[in-house]
Design an enzyme around this catalytic site. Structure first.
Site, mmCIF file in Angstrom:
data_model
loop_
_atom_site.group_PDB
_atom_site.id
_atom_site.type_symbol
_atom_site.label_atom_id
_atom_site.label_comp_id
_atom_site.label_asym_id
_atom_site.label_seq_id
_atom_site.Cartn_x
_atom_site.Cartn_y
_atom_site.Cartn_z
ATOM 1 N N HIS A 123 -24.252 28.777 29.075
ATOM 2 C CA HIS A 123 -24.138 30.274 30.138
ATOM 3 C C HIS A 123 -23.599 30.940 28.689
ATOM 4 O O HIS A 123 -22.656 31.707 28.382
ATOM 5 C CB HIS A 123 -22.947 30.113 30.451
ATOM 6 N N ARG A 141 -28.265 34.368 37.166
ATOM 7 C CA ARG A 141 -27.117 33.520 37.614
ATOM 8 C C ARG A 141 -27.701 31.936 38.557
ATOM 9 O O ARG A 141 -29.654 31.876 38.967
ATOM 10 C CB ARG A 141 -27.090 34.248 38.972
ATOM 11 N N GLU A 158 -21.486 26.459 37.871
ATOM 12 C CA GLU A 158 -20.487 25.869 36.390
ATOM 13 C C GLU A 158 -19.292 25.903 36.987
ATOM 14 O O GLU A 158 -18.729 26.496 37.625
ATOM 15 C CB GLU A 158 -20.899 27.312 35.881
HETATM 16 C C1 DGY Z 1 -22.978 38.649 32.635
HETATM 17 O O1 DGY Z 1 -21.943 39.668 32.272
HETATM 18 O O2 DGY Z 1 -23.115 38.567 33.810
HETATM 19 C C2 DGY Z 1 -22.681 37.347 31.673
HETATM 20 O O3 DGY Z 1 -23.750 37.229 32.564
HETATM 21 C C3 DGY Z 1 -20.817 37.136 31.648
HETATM 22 O O4 DGY Z 1 -20.105 36.966 33.284
#
Ligand code: DGY
Length: 323
Positions: free
Chosen positions: A289, A242, A271
């Protein structure tokens, strides 16, 4: 009997949307726009289930709607730091996620970033597309090899372990890691990996650091200026976890001052906004992402949400209930 009313906040793979429509009274987000806080509140008021993704911020203010009809937030994704789970619990909302099904693809993407940044693939591609490649020469875009290097993993859960396996079995890398709680020996079977007591112990010895811990809470800015300073100047930082785990401004400073060799980032603090300092740097690979972005995985994530909803509305505990 009327079917549960559900709202899906983004477009999902077609096969999953079809299944949702067959099972539930489903509202789809046909133009795939990012829902506003007011739209999320309306969904919580009007639907039995809301199916969010990482692009929806379900904080205490959004969850504080009057008389919500919703009883479950069935998240599409394993990470759920965009949901205030304490506030959700206080409102009687169950929260589920989709673990397991995106492990391999996210691990693949972490390796993609390691290779891209170490082998300067982004720089090379930009040069070719700009028509600026002058031909082969021994000193051109010389990078760093992965083989035999030390990989430091922060967060040795499913994805961290999958990255470690790829790095060790594919590239002969030595693996050191930090995990908040001890990792069961059977999960590490076939892997030579050394546990460290502190994040810093990983940072000081790794040539590549790959982050695989959840975002939010105590992990916000886990990699801050001090920890970036603990890394070796030839090291690369990879983040597929993250964005808020890394202090982006501090990362930009460290990269500008050559206190780090480069970074490969798939996730960002705000983001889809990217820190302008990152955009200006050549030794940074930036992806939008994409960790779980394969057809197979995105369908599997959706079907996992379906399983959670079916269990919930049947009166059973959803298999992936996190709160
Ligand atoms: C997750 O599954 O955490 C991916 O980053 C998409 O949210």
């Amino acid at each position: 009997m009327s079917r549960p009313r559900i709202l899906v906040t983004r477009r999902w793979p077609e096969a999953v949307e079809r299944r949702l429509c067959a099972l539930f009274d489903t509202t789809l987000n046909l133009d795939d726009h990012r829902l506003s806080a007011d739209e999320l509140r309306a969904a919580l008021r009007d639907c039995d289930a809301v199916l969010p993704t990482v692009s929806d911020r379900l904080d205490a203010a959004v969850l504080a709607v009057d008389a919500p009809r919703a009883r479950i937030l069935a998240n599409y994704g394993v990470g759920y730091s965009h949901i205030d789970v304490d506030a959700a619990r206080a409102r009687g909302l169950v929260v589920t996620n989709t673990p397991g099904v995106l492990t391999d693809c996210t691990a693949d993407l972490a390796l993609t970033l390691m290779l891209m940044v170490a082998r300067r693939a982004g720089e090379g591609e930009r040069e070719v597309r700009a028509g600026q490649w002058g031909g082969w020469r021994p000193t051109h875009l010389v990078g760093t090899r992965l083989s035999g290097k030390t990989l430091g993993i922060v967060g040795m859960g499913r994805i961290g372990i999958a990255v470690a396996r790829r790095a060790q079995h594919g590239f002969g890398m030595r693996v050191v890691y930090f995990n908040r709680s001890p990792v069961a020996a059977e999960q590490l079977a076939g892997l030579q990996a050394t546990a460290c007591e502190r994040v810093e112990d990983v940072l000081v010895q790794a040539d590549f650091i790959s982050l695989h811990c959840p975002g939010g809470g105590a992990n916000r800015h886990l990699i801050d200026a001090a920890r970036l300073a603990a890394m070796q100047p030839h090291a690369f930082l990879i983040n597929t976890a993250r964005g808020d785990v890394v202090d982006e401004a501090a990362l930009v400073d460290a990269l500008r001052q050559d206190r780090l060799a480069g970074a490969g980032l798939d996730v960002f603090e705000a983001e889809p906004q990217i820190h302008p300092g990152l955009l200006a740097l050549e030794n940074v690979v930036l992806l939008p992402h994409l960790g779980s972005a394969t057809r197979e995985t995105r369908e599997a994530m959706g079907m996992r949400v379906v399983d959670n909803l079916v269990a919930f509305f049947d009166g059973r505990r959803p298999p992936d209930q996190v709160s």
